[in-house]
Design a protein around this motif. Structure first.
Motif, PDB file in Angstrom:
ATOM      1  N   GLY A 267      52.211  -5.857  46.192  1.00 32.72           N
ATOM      2  CA  GLY A 267      53.715  -5.788  46.266  1.00 32.72           C
ATOM      3  C   GLY A 267      54.180  -4.323  45.111  1.00 32.72           C
ATOM      4  N   PHE A 268      53.217  -3.793  44.514  1.00 28.18           N
ATOM      5  CA  PHE A 268      53.384  -2.780  43.585  1.00 28.18           C
ATOM      6  C   PHE A 268      52.862  -1.398  44.100  1.00 28.18           C
ATOM      7  CE2 PHE A 268      53.159  -6.394  41.141  1.00 28.18           C
ATOM      8  CZ  PHE A 268      54.094  -6.357  40.241  1.00 28.18           C
ATOM      9  N   SER A 269      53.688  -0.309  43.414  1.00 29.07           N
ATOM     10  CA  SER A 269      53.246   1.104  43.570  1.00 29.07           C
ATOM     11  C   SER A 269      53.178   1.693  42.382  1.00 29.07           C
ATOM     12  CB  SER A 269      54.129   1.707  44.781  1.00 29.07           C
ATOM     13  OG  SER A 269      55.345   2.017  44.206  1.00 29.07           O
ATOM     14  N   TYR A 270      52.716   3.033  42.260  1.00 26.72           N
ATOM     15  CA  TYR A 270      52.525   3.536  41.067  1.00 26.72           C
ATOM     16  C   TYR A 270      52.899   5.102  40.922  1.00 26.72           C
ATOM     17  CZ  TYR A 270      48.098   5.306  41.909  1.00 26.72           C
ATOM     18  OH  TYR A 270      46.871   5.953  42.283  1.00 26.72           O
TER      19      TYR A 270
ATOM     20  N   ALA B 216      49.944   5.681  34.100  1.00 23.98           N
ATOM     21  CA  ALA B 216      50.602   5.111  35.567  1.00 23.98           C
ATOM     22  C   ALA B 216      51.958   4.277  35.288  1.00 23.98           C
ATOM     23  CB  ALA B 216      49.721   4.426  36.381  1.00 23.98           C
ATOM     24  N   LYS B 217      52.813   4.627  35.824  1.00 23.57           N
ATOM     25  CA  LYS B 217      54.135   3.831  35.862  1.00 23.57           C
ATOM     26  C   LYS B 217      53.937   3.006  37.099  1.00 23.57           C
ATOM     27  CE  LYS B 217      57.240   6.305  32.901  1.00 23.57           C
ATOM     28  NZ  LYS B 217      58.752   7.111  32.805  1.00 23.57           N
TER      29      LYS B 217
ATOM     30  N   ASP C  55      58.437  -1.048  31.114  1.00 21.41           N
ATOM     31  CA  ASP C  55      57.606  -2.203  30.384  1.00 21.41           C
ATOM     32  C   ASP C  55      56.251  -2.062  31.038  1.00 21.41           C
ATOM     33  OD1 ASP C  55      59.744  -3.016  28.777  1.00 21.41           O
ATOM     34  OD2 ASP C  55      60.548  -4.106  30.632  1.00 21.41           O
ATOM     35  N   TYR C  56      55.979  -1.179  32.364  1.00 25.84           N
ATOM     36  CA  TYR C  56      54.738  -1.366  32.829  1.00 25.84           C
ATOM     37  C   TYR C  56      54.152  -0.067  32.879  1.00 25.84           C
ATOM     38  CZ  TYR C  56      54.965  -6.317  34.239  1.00 25.84           C
ATOM     39  OH  TYR C  56      54.901  -7.658  34.374  1.00 25.84           O
ATOM     40  N   GLU C  57      53.700   0.548  31.703  1.00 26.99           N
ATOM     41  CA  GLU C  57      53.258   1.734  31.714  1.00 26.99           C
ATOM     42  C   GLU C  57      51.900   1.797  31.162  1.00 26.99           C
ATOM     43  OE1 GLU C  57      55.391   4.881  29.470  1.00 26.99           O
ATOM     44  OE2 GLU C  57      57.202   4.243  30.453  1.00 26.99           O
ATOM     45  N   ILE C  58      50.665   2.227  31.947  1.00 26.20           N
ATOM     46  CA  ILE C  58      49.397   1.716  31.621  1.00 26.20           C
ATOM     47  C   ILE C  58      48.782   3.017  31.241  1.00 26.20           C
ATOM     48  CG2 ILE C  58      47.518   0.777  32.553  1.00 26.20           C
ATOM     49  CD1 ILE C  58      49.252  -0.789  34.474  1.00 26.20           C
ATOM     50  N   ASP C  59      48.057   3.193  30.029  1.00 27.04           N
ATOM     51  CA  ASP C  59      47.440   4.477  29.776  1.00 27.04           C
ATOM     52  C   ASP C  59      46.316   4.909  30.786  1.00 27.04           C
ATOM     53  OD1 ASP C  59      48.892   4.577  27.410  1.00 27.04           O
ATOM     54  OD2 ASP C  59      47.375   3.288  26.432  1.00 27.04           O
ATOM     55  N   VAL C  60      45.361   4.117  31.115  1.00 28.15           N
ATOM     56  CA  VAL C  60      44.372   4.204  32.310  1.00 28.15           C
ATOM     57  C   VAL C  60      44.355   3.009  33.087  1.00 28.15           C
ATOM     58  CG1 VAL C  60      42.154   4.589  32.583  1.00 28.15           C
ATOM     59  CG2 VAL C  60      43.217   5.588  30.649  1.00 28.15           C
TER      60      VAL C  60
END
Length: 332
Positions: A151-154, A229-230, A243-248
């Motif tokens: 249920g997510f996208s980025y 990635a957001k 709150d959902y920012e991922i470096d890699v």
């Protein structure tokens, strides 16, 4: 003579990946989703249908709400639904609850043409539990497909600097023993330096180094990995991507790996490690059972046996797969 109609039956739960993989790996004329009131409310079936690319035309898909924990009630709900005995039923019992799986097995097994399937943990195939006990190979999802199945996208970014530059800075840090001793990093991290590459030299280089290292070492395709990635939730517009920012982030063998990268000059406390640890672990919990959280830290750490034990304890509590330490340990 008309061909036999293929009907794929999916048991829906909060973990939607197995449903998406099995649907993508097979072909059917009709899709039946057995869901609970809870999964219906959270629109899990809608997530599965969208991720699997199922048509929206009437009659292709139907949903049936069953009791999650009551065997007799679950069986009764199935018996009151119109299921044609001449159809061929492919039943994926990987999802749902154990009660739902038992009821589905007992109900559909009475038909002449019924194949039950289950996807064992840590495998890339669906195992047939009846008949010839054959297996069905599952597709390998890329990062966007994996997130879509939950249920997510980025949205992500491209690294802004040549690969060799971050690799050289990594080697320079190892050589000097501290980030602050690398001339370029030291000069371009000063408050009065206003160059556009300041974010890179202030820590971005380590994120880019991790991205290129994962991409090259693991032999990943560009579609399987993302940099900075957001992540966005399809069903929840109020979901904050900040709150959902991922470096890699990358997907390999239908598993998701999330990496939080931190680079510090001088010595750091264990608390800075735990802050990074719990941030990435909190993100992991929303992205399925196959998501793994990792923390990569480039720094000096003042440590002792007690502190090492404390870090290990926090790692287990946060259910973090690993802490990748690119540091020099300094004893008090």
């Amino acid at each position: 003579m008309d061909s036999i109609k293929q009907v794929l039956v999916s048991l829906v739960s909060d973990q939607t990946l197995a449903n998406v993989l099995f649907i993508k790996a097979t072909k059917a004329d009709e899709y039946v989703f057995l869901e609970t009131s809870k999964t219906k409310e959270s629109q899990k079936t809608a997530i599965i249908r969208k991720a699997a690319g199922l048509p929206t035309s009437p009659g292709t898909c139907r949903q049936l709400v069953v009791d999650a924990e009551g065997y007799d009630k679950c069986l009764q709900a199935l018996e009151t639904e119109a299921f044609e005995p001449t159809h061929h039923y492919l039943v994926n019992i990987t999802g749902g609850t154990k009660i739902m799986a038992l009821a589905a097995r007992d109900f559909f097994s009475k038909f002449d043409r019924c194949d039950l399937y289950y996807i064992p943990v840590e495998t890339n195939f669906a195992q047939q539990l009846t008949g010839q006990k054959a297996t069905i190979a599952l597709p390998q999802l890329n990062l966007r497909e994996y997130l879509k199945a939950h249920g997510f996208s980025y949205r992500d970014c491209e690294p802004k600097h040549p690969e060799y530059l971050s690799r050289q800075l990594f080697l320079d840090v190892l050589h000097h023993g501290d980030i602050s001793q690398v001339p370029d990093i030291k000069r371009k991290s000063l408050p009065d330096y206003l160059g556009s590459d300041k974010p890179f030299y202030s820590g971005g280089w380590f994120e880019e180094w991790l991205y290129f290292t994962c991409l090259d070492t693991l032999g990943l395709k560009k579609s399987h990995i993302a940099f900075q990635a957001k992540i966005f939730h399809h069903q929840n517009p109020s979901f904050s991507s900040n709150d959902y920012e991922i470096d890699v982030a990358f997907c390999k063998n239908n598993k998701l790996y999330l990496i939080e990268a931190k680079a510090y000059s001088g010595s750091i406390s264990v608390k800075k490690i735990s802050d990074a640890l719990y941030k990435i672990a909190s993100i992991r919990t929303t992205l399925g059972l196959h998501a793994q959280a990792l923390v990569a830290i480039m720094a000096k750490v003042k440590t002792s046996k007690g502190r090492v034990d404390n870090i290990e304890k926090q790692k287990k509590t946060a259910e973090c797969e690993a802490i990748l330490g690119f540091w020099r340990l300094e004893k008090n």
